[in-house]
Scaffold this motif. Structure first.
Motif, PDB file in Angstrom:
ATOM      1  N   ASN A 292       0.808  -1.215   0.000  1.00 44.22           N
ATOM      2  CA  ASN A 292       0.000   0.000   0.000  1.00 44.22           C
ATOM      3  C   ASN A 292       0.845   1.271   0.000  1.00 44.22           C
ATOM      4  O   ASN A 292       0.292   2.371  -0.116  1.00 44.22           O
ATOM      5  CB  ASN A 292      -0.937   0.011   1.205  1.00 44.22           C
ATOM      6  CG  ASN A 292      -2.024  -1.030   1.091  1.00 44.22           C
ATOM      7  OD1 ASN A 292      -2.532  -1.299  -0.007  1.00 44.22           O
ATOM      8  ND2 ASN A 292      -2.388  -1.644   2.202  1.00 44.22           N
ATOM      9  N   SER A 293       2.162   1.122   0.126  1.00 44.07           N
ATOM     10  CA  SER A 293       3.068   2.255  -0.031  1.00 44.07           C
ATOM     11  C   SER A 293       3.664   2.304  -1.429  1.00 44.07           C
ATOM     12  O   SER A 293       4.674   2.993  -1.657  1.00 44.07           O
ATOM     13  CB  SER A 293       4.200   2.159   1.008  1.00 44.07           C
ATOM     14  OG  SER A 293       3.694   2.198   2.321  1.00 44.07           O
TER      15      SER A 293
ATOM     16  N   GLY B 218       8.798   1.242  15.480  1.00 43.04           N
ATOM     17  CA  GLY B 218       7.486   1.689  15.042  1.00 43.04           C
ATOM     18  C   GLY B 218       6.631   0.547  14.544  1.00 43.04           C
ATOM     19  O   GLY B 218       7.142  -0.442  13.990  1.00 43.04           O
ATOM     20  N   GLU B 219       5.334   0.670  14.765  1.00 39.42           N
ATOM     21  CA  GLU B 219       4.362  -0.289  14.246  1.00 39.42           C
ATOM     22  C   GLU B 219       3.793   0.235  12.936  1.00 39.42           C
ATOM     23  O   GLU B 219       3.566   1.439  12.786  1.00 39.42           O
ATOM     24  CB  GLU B 219       3.237  -0.486  15.257  1.00 39.42           C
ATOM     25  CG  GLU B 219       2.119  -1.405  14.773  1.00 39.42           C
ATOM     26  CD  GLU B 219       0.977  -1.468  15.755  1.00 39.42           C
ATOM     27  OE1 GLU B 219      -0.180  -1.591  15.303  1.00 39.42           O
ATOM     28  OE2 GLU B 219       1.221  -1.387  16.973  1.00 39.42           O
ATOM     29  N   LEU B 220       3.554  -0.663  11.996  1.00 36.73           N
ATOM     30  CA  LEU B 220       3.020  -0.272  10.697  1.00 36.73           C
ATOM     31  C   LEU B 220       1.533  -0.596  10.611  1.00 36.73           C
ATOM     32  O   LEU B 220       1.101  -1.701  10.945  1.00 36.73           O
ATOM     33  CB  LEU B 220       3.763  -0.998   9.569  1.00 36.73           C
ATOM     34  CG  LEU B 220       5.183  -0.503   9.269  1.00 36.73           C
ATOM     35  CD1 LEU B 220       5.840  -1.392   8.231  1.00 36.73           C
ATOM     36  CD2 LEU B 220       5.169   0.946   8.809  1.00 36.73           C
ATOM     37  N   ALA B 221       0.760   0.394  10.171  1.00 37.96           N
ATOM     38  CA  ALA B 221      -0.626   0.143   9.807  1.00 37.96           C
ATOM     39  C   ALA B 221      -0.671  -0.473   8.414  1.00 37.96           C
ATOM     40  O   ALA B 221       0.304  -0.425   7.655  1.00 37.96           O
ATOM     41  CB  ALA B 221      -1.422   1.446   9.846  1.00 37.96           C
ATOM     42  N   LEU B 222      -1.802  -1.033   8.061  1.00 37.24           N
ATOM     43  CA  LEU B 222      -1.900  -1.699   6.758  1.00 37.24           C
ATOM     44  C   LEU B 222      -1.735  -0.729   5.600  1.00 37.24           C
ATOM     45  O   LEU B 222      -1.321  -1.120   4.504  1.00 37.24           O
ATOM     46  CB  LEU B 222      -3.251  -2.421   6.641  1.00 37.24           C
ATOM     47  CG  LEU B 222      -3.509  -3.531   7.666  1.00 37.24           C
ATOM     48  CD1 LEU B 222      -4.832  -4.236   7.363  1.00 37.24           C
ATOM     49  CD2 LEU B 222      -2.371  -4.537   7.711  1.00 37.24           C
ATOM     50  N   ASP B 223      -2.066   0.550   5.828  1.00 37.12           N
ATOM     51  CA  ASP B 223      -1.924   1.532   4.747  1.00 37.12           C
ATOM     52  C   ASP B 223      -0.560   2.209   4.752  1.00 37.12           C
ATOM     53  O   ASP B 223      -0.331   3.147   3.986  1.00 37.12           O
ATOM     54  CB  ASP B 223      -3.023   2.592   4.841  1.00 37.12           C
ATOM     55  CG  ASP B 223      -2.993   3.362   6.156  1.00 37.12           C
ATOM     56  OD1 ASP B 223      -2.130   3.050   7.006  1.00 37.12           O
ATOM     57  OD2 ASP B 223      -3.829   4.267   6.341  1.00 37.12           O
ATOM     58  N   GLY B 224       0.360   1.757   5.606  1.00 34.99           N
ATOM     59  CA  GLY B 224       1.714   2.294   5.606  1.00 34.99           C
ATOM     60  C   GLY B 224       1.990   3.367   6.633  1.00 34.99           C
ATOM     61  O   GLY B 224       3.122   3.857   6.717  1.00 34.99           O
TER      62      GLY B 224
ATOM     63  N   LEU C 267       5.502   4.812   5.880  1.00 37.40           N
ATOM     64  CA  LEU C 267       6.582   3.964   5.391  1.00 37.40           C
ATOM     65  C   LEU C 267       7.231   4.571   4.154  1.00 37.40           C
ATOM     66  O   LEU C 267       8.449   4.478   3.975  1.00 37.40           O
ATOM     67  CB  LEU C 267       6.048   2.564   5.090  1.00 37.40           C
ATOM     68  CG  LEU C 267       7.062   1.563   4.509  1.00 37.40           C
ATOM     69  CD1 LEU C 267       8.244   1.374   5.455  1.00 37.40           C
ATOM     70  CD2 LEU C 267       6.392   0.228   4.215  1.00 37.40           C
ATOM     71  N   ARG C 268       6.433   5.211   3.282  1.00 41.27           N
ATOM     72  CA  ARG C 268       7.015   5.797   2.073  1.00 41.27           C
ATOM     73  C   ARG C 268       7.992   6.936   2.412  1.00 41.27           C
ATOM     74  O   ARG C 268       8.912   7.200   1.637  1.00 41.27           O
ATOM     75  CB  ARG C 268       5.930   6.277   1.127  1.00 41.27           C
ATOM     76  CG  ARG C 268       5.021   7.356   1.630  1.00 41.27           C
ATOM     77  CD  ARG C 268       4.171   7.913   0.478  1.00 41.27           C
ATOM     78  NE  ARG C 268       3.199   8.878   0.948  1.00 41.27           N
ATOM     79  CZ  ARG C 268       1.910   8.628   1.106  1.00 41.27           C
ATOM     80  NH1 ARG C 268       1.431   7.413   0.832  1.00 41.27           N
ATOM     81  NH2 ARG C 268       1.083   9.570   1.535  1.00 41.27           N
TER      82      ARG C 268
END
Length: 503
Positions: free
Chosen positions: A55-56, A108-114, A161-162
């Motif tokens: 998603n990123s 850091g924790e990542l959400a599904l959308d980055g 994330l991007r």
């Protein structure tokens, strides 16, 4: 087979250890394998990270992805490894270069959308990273202010994330922490609000000056809880090192304020009597989390209506009061949390607790049963005991002026400074920290001054621990009086504090 590395931190209590995250791509059917003692939340990271990468707008490897977390025998708990796992996979697949990952810690924790979500334990994690020689840390932007409390590391924040991907490619810069804001002055209740109770106010001042534990007994509504809530305002502010210790515990607990995370005022924790042993001491599945006693580290733990607490909760405090830390063993490891607090106990004299003692309807047996929940070994560790009387006059004319927190705090800080100067070469800050053998050998008092203690020991009215605590109180009383050392008057007053009964 391409291999890349990134680094994160594992926490055991408030102690951190650097974790090396290795990503190996290829060598089997497509899939993701995570090894290195991950817990259930971390095992789900492979699905979170894969969705966040896609998603990123980045490509996920088509082959088998093996993720290794080293040291392999160290339990890994939580979702704070997501950012490091994503960076290692992207570097192994050639999407980003690995140059900037060297000596960088990613949390850091990542959400599904980055999106990069905040995690607990950023401060103790970065303290461990600095000690391990890391030079840079990337954290969620919400954790930047907390992360900036650690000197000696380059702190950067990523919102998505991007953003991390672009930074690894040297296409943009990550967010830097804002300039530190001056700490907001904490609002503490004023001691002038408490009407009357001169004996209890004096006991509170002595407790603050020496770091002593305190028991207050009295009918409802006479000011026991009010006095206890005003104790933090009498204590000196925390030093920088103490603030970091307290803030680290609160960071793991997840109770830090976002805008001003550094804890500068001694904390005040007052759990309800229905609290469980695990919530009081620390516990939980997997590796134990801190309890109320660790949140009260360097501050005050108030057990209001203490005789309503089940005995197992109270007895669990006995060794902790002596050691200043709690050690919790689980099948996956032993964690240590600091727990050096001042214990304040408040209780009614009996179950019915009428405003006037003469109106009590409880039998002698009922009163003894009620107060017997405070066992002898626990009471022996409580330095000061005071009894509060029912109020008989409420007007300012009858009661006179009462001293404010500012006035009393000045005397307390002066007494603390005298004690700190005396014990400086030993590293102790307050009289309550001084071991009994040191008081008896290196700072022994004349036989005339300790005659009362000797008689109490001979008659079995005082334990050796109780005698040591009397000596500590006597030194505190001398510090408040500006005397060089205690004499027989201070020792007698200290013994009087110990002999005041709860009933």
């Amino acid at each position: 087979m391409p291999i890349a590395k990134a680094w994160s931190v594992a926490l055991l209590g408030i102690e951190g250890r650097i974790v090396e995250i290795e990503a190996d791509i290829g060598g089997g059917m497509p899939g993701i394998k995570l090894v290195g003692l991950p817990d259930a939340g971390l095992r789900e990271a492979k699905d979170r990270v894969r969705s966040a990468v896609r998603n990123s707008k980045q490509s996920w490897p088509d082959g088998k992805v093996t993720l290794g977390l080293s040291p392999a025998n160290l339990p890994k708990v939580g979702s704070g490894y997501d950012l490091g796992i994503a960076a290692a996979v992207l570097a192994a697949s050639g999407v980003v270069p690995s140059t900037r990952l060297v000596r960088s810690v990613l949390l850091g924790e990542l959400a599904l959308d980055g999106r990069v979500r905040p995690v607990r334990g950023v401060l103790p994690g970065l303290l461990a990273a600095r000690a391990a020689g890391m030079k840079r840390a990337v954290v969620p932007v919400e954790s930047l202010i907390e992360a900036a409390l650690v000197d000696g590391l380059e702190i950067l924040g990523a919102a998505r994330l991007r953003d991390l991907v672009a930074w690894l490619r040297d296409e943009n810069d990550l967010v830097e922490p804002p300039p530190p804001a001056p700490p907001e002055p904490a609002e503490v209740p004023d001691l002038a609000d408490v009407i009357g109770q001169p004996e209890a106010r004096w006991a509170l001042e002595v407790a603050a000056a020496g770091g002593h534990h305190l028991l207050m007994t009295g009918p409802p509504g006479v000011g026991k809880t009010m006095l206890a809530k005003r104790l933090p305002g009498l204590l000196p502010p925390l030093t920088h090192e103490e603030s970091l210790e307290v803030t680290a515990v609160h960071s793991i607990d997840g109770s830090l304020a976002t805008g001003s995370p550094l804890v500068t005022v001694p904390p005040f924790v007052a759990p309800h009597h229905s609290i469980s042993v695990a919530a009081l001491i620390g516990g939980g599945s997997g590796l134990a989390v801190p309890g109320a006693i660790s949140r009260a580290h360097r501050g005050i733990l108030l057990l209001d209506e203490v005789c309503e607490f089940p005995s197992d909760r109270l007895e669990s405090l006995r060794t902790i009061l002596e050691d200043g830390e709690v050690r919790i063993g689980r099948i996956r490891g032993v964690v240590r949390y600091p727990a050096r607090f001042q214990l304040v106990l408040a209780t009614n004299p009996c179950p019915c607790a009428p405003p006037k003692e003469t109106d009590c309807s409880c039998s002698a047996t009922a009163r003894r049963r009620y107060l017997s929940r405070l066992s002898g070994p626990l009471l022996d560790r409580v330095d000061l005991r005071t009894k509060l009387r029912p109020m008989t006059a409420m007007s300012a004319h009858d009661l006179g002026e009462t001293e404010s927190t500012t006035v009393v705090r000045t005397r307390v800080i002066e007494a603390r400074q005298r004690a700190a100067a005396r014990w400086a070469e030993h590293g102790w800050q307050s009289n309550a920290e001084v071991p009994g053998p040191v008081l008896r050998r290196e700072f022994s008092l004349p036989a005339k001054a300790t005659a009362l203690l000797d008689r109490g020991l001979d008659r079995g009215l005082l334990t050796a621990r109780g005698a040591d605590r009397c000596l500590r109180i006597a030194w505190t009383l001398a510090d408040l009086a500006g005397a060089a050392r205690p004499d027989e008057d201070e020792v007698a007053a200290a013994l009087d504090f110990r002999e005041r009964q709860a009933a």
